[in-house]
Each structure stands twice: as structure tokens, then as C-alpha cells.
Design a protein around this motif. Structure first.
Motif, mmCIF file in Angstrom:
data_model
loop_
_atom_site.group_PDB
_atom_site.id
_atom_site.type_symbol
_atom_site.label_atom_id
_atom_site.label_comp_id
_atom_site.label_asym_id
_atom_site.label_seq_id
_atom_site.Cartn_x
_atom_site.Cartn_y
_atom_site.Cartn_z
ATOM 1 N N PRO A 46 8.178 -25.264 34.914
ATOM 2 C CA PRO A 46 7.133 -25.535 33.913
ATOM 3 C C PRO A 46 5.805 -25.976 34.521
ATOM 4 O O PRO A 46 4.736 -25.657 33.979
ATOM 5 C CB PRO A 46 7.750 -26.645 33.054
ATOM 6 N N THR A 92 4.105 -22.891 35.923
ATOM 7 C CA THR A 92 3.658 -22.086 34.787
ATOM 8 C C THR A 92 2.395 -22.671 34.173
ATOM 9 O O THR A 92 1.460 -21.931 33.818
ATOM 10 C CB THR A 92 4.767 -22.016 33.726
ATOM 11 N N TYR A 93 2.344 -23.991 34.066
ATOM 12 C CA TYR A 93 1.147 -24.641 33.530
ATOM 13 C C TYR A 93 -0.077 -24.356 34.402
ATOM 14 O O TYR A 93 -1.158 -24.034 33.884
ATOM 15 C CB TYR A 93 1.382 -26.147 33.430
ATOM 16 N N TYR A 102 -1.081 -20.757 33.907
ATOM 17 C CA TYR A 102 -1.581 -20.606 32.542
ATOM 18 C C TYR A 102 -2.984 -21.193 32.408
ATOM 19 O O TYR A 102 -3.867 -20.599 31.780
ATOM 20 C CB TYR A 102 -0.596 -21.300 31.606
ATOM 21 N N PHE A 103 -3.199 -22.350 33.030
ATOM 22 C CA PHE A 103 -4.505 -23.008 32.946
ATOM 23 C C PHE A 103 -5.599 -22.198 33.650
ATOM 24 O O PHE A 103 -6.658 -21.934 33.077
ATOM 25 C CB PHE A 103 -4.404 -24.409 33.554
ATOM 26 N N GLY A 128 5.597 -30.600 33.001
ATOM 27 C CA GLY A 128 5.139 -29.222 32.873
ATOM 28 C C GLY A 128 4.982 -28.767 31.436
ATOM 29 O O GLY A 128 3.952 -28.192 31.058
ATOM 30 N N TRP A 129 5.993 -29.035 30.606
ATOM 31 C CA TRP A 129 5.912 -28.593 29.218
ATOM 32 C C TRP A 129 4.827 -29.351 28.448
ATOM 33 O O TRP A 129 4.169 -28.781 27.571
ATOM 34 C CB TRP A 129 7.266 -28.767 28.533
ATOM 35 N N SER A 164 2.024 -30.356 29.728
ATOM 36 C CA SER A 164 0.759 -29.763 30.152
ATOM 37 C C SER A 164 0.550 -28.394 29.516
ATOM 38 O O SER A 164 -0.575 -28.055 29.118
ATOM 39 C CB SER A 164 0.733 -29.653 31.681
ATOM 40 N N VAL A 165 1.621 -27.605 29.420
ATOM 41 C CA VAL A 165 1.510 -26.302 28.759
ATOM 42 C C VAL A 165 1.118 -26.482 27.295
ATOM 43 O O VAL A 165 0.255 -25.767 26.768
ATOM 44 C CB VAL A 165 2.837 -25.524 28.874
ATOM 45 N N VAL A 207 -2.665 -27.542 27.111
ATOM 46 C CA VAL A 207 -3.598 -26.427 27.312
ATOM 47 C C VAL A 207 -3.589 -25.501 26.100
ATOM 48 O O VAL A 207 -4.647 -24.985 25.687
ATOM 49 C CB VAL A 207 -3.240 -25.665 28.600
ATOM 50 N N SER A 208 -2.427 -25.275 25.512
ATOM 51 C CA SER A 208 -2.356 -24.413 24.322
ATOM 52 C C SER A 208 -3.174 -25.003 23.173
ATOM 53 O O SER A 208 -3.890 -24.285 22.471
ATOM 54 C CB SER A 208 -0.898 -24.224 23.896
#
Length: 437
Positions: free
Chosen positions: A133, A136-137, A140-141, A224-225, A227-228, A231-232
């Protein structure tokens, strides 16, 4: 004969039903979850190496490079709803790689295959699966800058200042940043410009060594989740930070406008280097004021450290207040942004603590744990393989059963050392003697 009767009276001071529970038929049905350390400590090499679930320490790390071990684990794994997270991570990863411009299918494919190899080798899976995660963050960022402007929502300029006035009656960021000083700049730079980027790694090392096995994987997943999710929200609910209000007032904002280092520009000027000016000016999400991930990260780190090490509560509280002040002093966030980040961090921690976070045993290092209980309800649950620690289902052992095994060991050793018969047979003979009397 009287002396024999006395011995019988002394030896029968045992838990009721001990003979029935120690019979061979009962011993064969002892649940595997009791995880008696003495049974595993003297296990043979064949026992340790045979079967897909060998008996091993819960704190041991994987050392195998065999990808086939992972395929075997996937084949025998009992899947649950919690595994949907991996589909979500795969979706975010594919989306991030897909929108990155320019198109480089070969490079993107090689990057994806490289990470898959890290996930399939046991020696690297134990680290890169729980931290998936986080990677991925980051992807994704940084790839969010390539999202087309025409499909993005409008940037909200007045929402955060209005919420600030409604909740607090004053803009704390504007008040705290009105008067500056080089000493205050350095004091704010330490948590905001250094601690925010370095503290997650420091906390990870501390929890890996001193916390219960399984704590660090849950921290990585939570971080991680969170942060995801942050950002979303910033992408679907873009809001201007306080520095925009200072530079442009309440004028409408447009995508493509540059960001600003705000108070961090004074740090660059103080040291005569470009640490933050360029990076914040070209930030992927310049209008991601709400929620504040600086506050969310600090609060989540403080919650985990306080949970694992209650004596650090005072320092953790000080650091959270310190970085929250720094975000407003440097003119990067409103107070309502900090509130939003704190709510997200605490919500994620509360759920993880209730269902998946290992219960700490005071005074123990990672390698001193013999069993681990998971969840705030203190129910016996197993540590999942996806945490990165291998097939080691371990739970709290039964105190009563352990005590009875101790009694059995003492009797066996005492009998063998004295050369007498077993305690069961001697007891039967004593009963027969008492009947004759």
C-alpha cells in the motif's frame, strides 16, 4: 504400609481429572493452537522441513528464494473478504502506470514484473507485501499529475476558509503565520520538512525490533491505505491551501497553476539551497489541502507508538502538536485540514486495533514472543500469512494444559531418576494395598 498410604495422599493433590486428560486418546486430540514451546523446541530436522506448515518461531523471517513456495501457499490458502485489498492495490497500481505519460509499455511492464518477483519470493515477500500500500500510494501520488484537467472537479477556494470561520471563528493559519522569525522557521522545519519524511522509517525499525510480531505489517498497511485515501479525497475534493488565499485572495483557481513552498521558501533562503521551492512549485497535487497528510501521518504514528510503548505517550502528544503548529505556521494547512487528517488516522487505527493488531506483551522484544493474540477483543486468532511472517498460526496457549504437562514432566523425570515405576502404576498398587488393609 502406613508409609505407602502417606505417599499416596501427597501425590493425589493434583488437578481433578488429570489422569483422563493425560490418557493417550486425549493427548492425540490436543488442539494445535496451544503451541507448547517445549514440544517445538526439540523438534527434529525432519519435522521442521516436512510439510507446507513446519513448526517454527513466530518471530522468524523467511529466507527462501523459491517462488514455488509462494504458489504452494496460494494453493492452500483460505481466502477471505480481507483479501479484496489486494485487488484494490492492483487496480490503483495499474491505473497509475496507465496514466503516466509518455507511454512506455516496455518500461512499465518490466517495472510491474519486477515488483511481482519481489512479491513472489518469500525472502522479499515478507517486506514488500505488507508495504505494497505504501508503494502504491507513492506511485498514485506522483502519477496523479497526468490526470487530464477536463475530467477533474472544480477547485474549491472558499470552502475551507468558510469552515475555518464556522468551526473556530478565526483562521489559525493566518494568525500563526503573520509573524515569522528564523528561529521559529527552523523549529517548524524540523517536523514538517524532516520528521514527516524520516519518521515513518524510524517508527518501522522501532516496531520491528521491540513490538510484537505482526505489528509492523499492520502499521505499513494502515499507513499506505490512509495515504491512498487521503490522496483520493484531495483529487475528488480539491481545495486551496492558506498560501493561495494569501497570494490570490478568493479568486478562482485553475489547474495548471503552480504550487508554492510558502514558509519553506525561507528555509531554502536560509541555507542557500533548493530543497523545497522546486518540489512544491511543481507538486503533483498543489490543491490538496484537505485532508492534511502531515497531520494524519503524525497522528497514526503516535497512535501505534503509544499502543506499543505507553511510556512514549507524552512525546507522541508533543510531536503531534508540534507538527500541527508547523503546518499552520508555514501556511500550508488550515486547522480544519488537520482535523480531517486526524479523524481519518484515528478511524483506521481503531479498526485495525480491534480486528488485526497484535496485543503487546510488556517487557518483550520481538524475538522473545512465544505466542501472539490478535485484536482488542483478545480472542484466539491466527496471524495471517499475508502479514509477511510465513505460515505460523499461533495463539495463546492454555495455562491449565501447560500446568498439567509440567506435572506430567515432573513425575516422569522423578520416576526415571529414582528407578521406580510410573506414578500411575504406583498409585494403582497403593489402591490395592489400601483395599487389602
Amino acid at each position: 504400609m502406613q508409609q505407602t498410604n502417606t505417599v499416596v495422599e501427597t501425590e493425589t493433590q493434583l488437578p481433578l481429572g488429570w489422569r483422563e486428560r493425560l490418557s493417550p486418546s486425549k493427548l492425540k486430540t490436543i488442539p494445535g493452537r496451544y503451541n507448547l514451546p517445549r514440544m517445538f523446541s526439540h523438534s527434529s530436522k525432519q519435522m521442521r522441513e516436512s510439510g507446507p506448515n513446519p513448526a517454527r518461531s513466530i518471530s522468524a523471517l523467511q529466507t527462501s528464494f523459491k517462488i514455488t513456495d509462494t504458489f504452494e501457499l496460494l494453493r492452500t490458502r483460505k481466502w477471505s473478504v480481507f483479501d479484496v485489498q489486494h485487488l484494490g492495490l492492483a487496480g490503483f497500481t495499474i491505473f497509475s502506470l496507465w496514466i503516466i505519460d509518455p507511454s512506455a509499455p516496455i518500461i512499465k511492464t518490466l517495472a510491474a514484473l519486477g515488483y511481482l518477483s519481489l512479491l513472489f519470493m518469500p525472502i522479499t515477500r515478507q517486506f514488500f507485501l505488507p508495504s505494497w500500500p505504501i508503494w502504491t500510494y507513492l506511485l498514485y501520488f506522483f502519477s496523479s499529475r497526468f490526470i487530464p484537467y477536463d475530467i477533474r472537479p472544480d477547485i474549491l477556494v472558499k470552502v475551507l476558509p468558510a469552515l475555518e470561520d464556522i468551526l473556530y471563528g478565526v483562521s489559525f493559519s493566518n494568525v500563526l503565520s503573520a509573524w515569522t522569525h528564523p528561529v521559529l522557521d527552523l523549529f517548524a522545519w524540523i517536523p514538517y520538512g524532516l520528521g514527516h519524511f524520516g519518521l515513518p522509517a524510524i517508527c518501522s525499525v522501532i516496531m520491528f525490533i521491540f513490538a510484537a510480531p505482526g505489528t509492523l505489517p499492520m502499521f505499513a498497511k494502515s499507513f499506505g491505505w490512509m495515504s491512498v485515501l487521503g490522496v483520493s479525497i484531495q483529487l475528488f475534493f480539491p481545495c486551496t491551501p492558506p498560501w493561495y488565499e494569501r497570494l490570490h485572495g478568493l479568486e478562482p483557481a485553475k489547474y495548471g497553476m503552480q504550487g508554492s513552498p510558502a514558509g519553506l521558501a525561507r528555509i531554502d533562503a536560509l541555507f542557500g539551497i533548493d530543497m523545497y521551492t522546486t518540489s512544491f512549485t511543481t507538486a503533483p497535487v498543489p490543491f490538496g489541502a484537505f485532508p492534511s497528510l502531515h497531520a494524519a501521518d503524525a497522528i497514526l504514528e503516535a497512535l501505534f507508538l503509544t499502543y506499543c510503548f505507553p511510556k512514549l505517550k507524552g512525546f507522541c502528544l508533543f510531536y503531534v502538536c508540534w507538527i500541527c503548529w508547523a503546518t499552520m505556521y508555514l501556511n500550508h494547512h488550515y486547522a480544519v485540514d488537520l482535523l480531517g487528517g486526524g479523524i481519518i488516522a484515528y478511524s483506521i487505527f481503531a479498526v485495525v486495533r480491534k480486528y488485526w493488531l497484535p496485543i503487546q506483551q510488556p517487557g518483550k522484544y520481538r524475538w522473545e514472543y512465544e505466542y501472539v493474540e490478535v485484536g482488542a477483543t483478545k480472542k484466539n486468532k491466527t496471524l495471517d500469512e499475508e502479514l509477511g511472517y510465513g505460515p505460523v498460526g499461533v495463539t495463546k496457549r492454555s495455562t491449565e494444559l501447560s500446568d498439567e504437562f509440567t506435572v506430567l514432566d515432573s513425575f516422569v523425570h522423578s520416576g526415571s531418576s529414582s528407578g521406580s515405576s510410573s506414578p500411575i502404576s504406583s498409585t494403582r498398587s497403593d489402591k490395592s494395598d489400601r483395599r487389602r488393609d
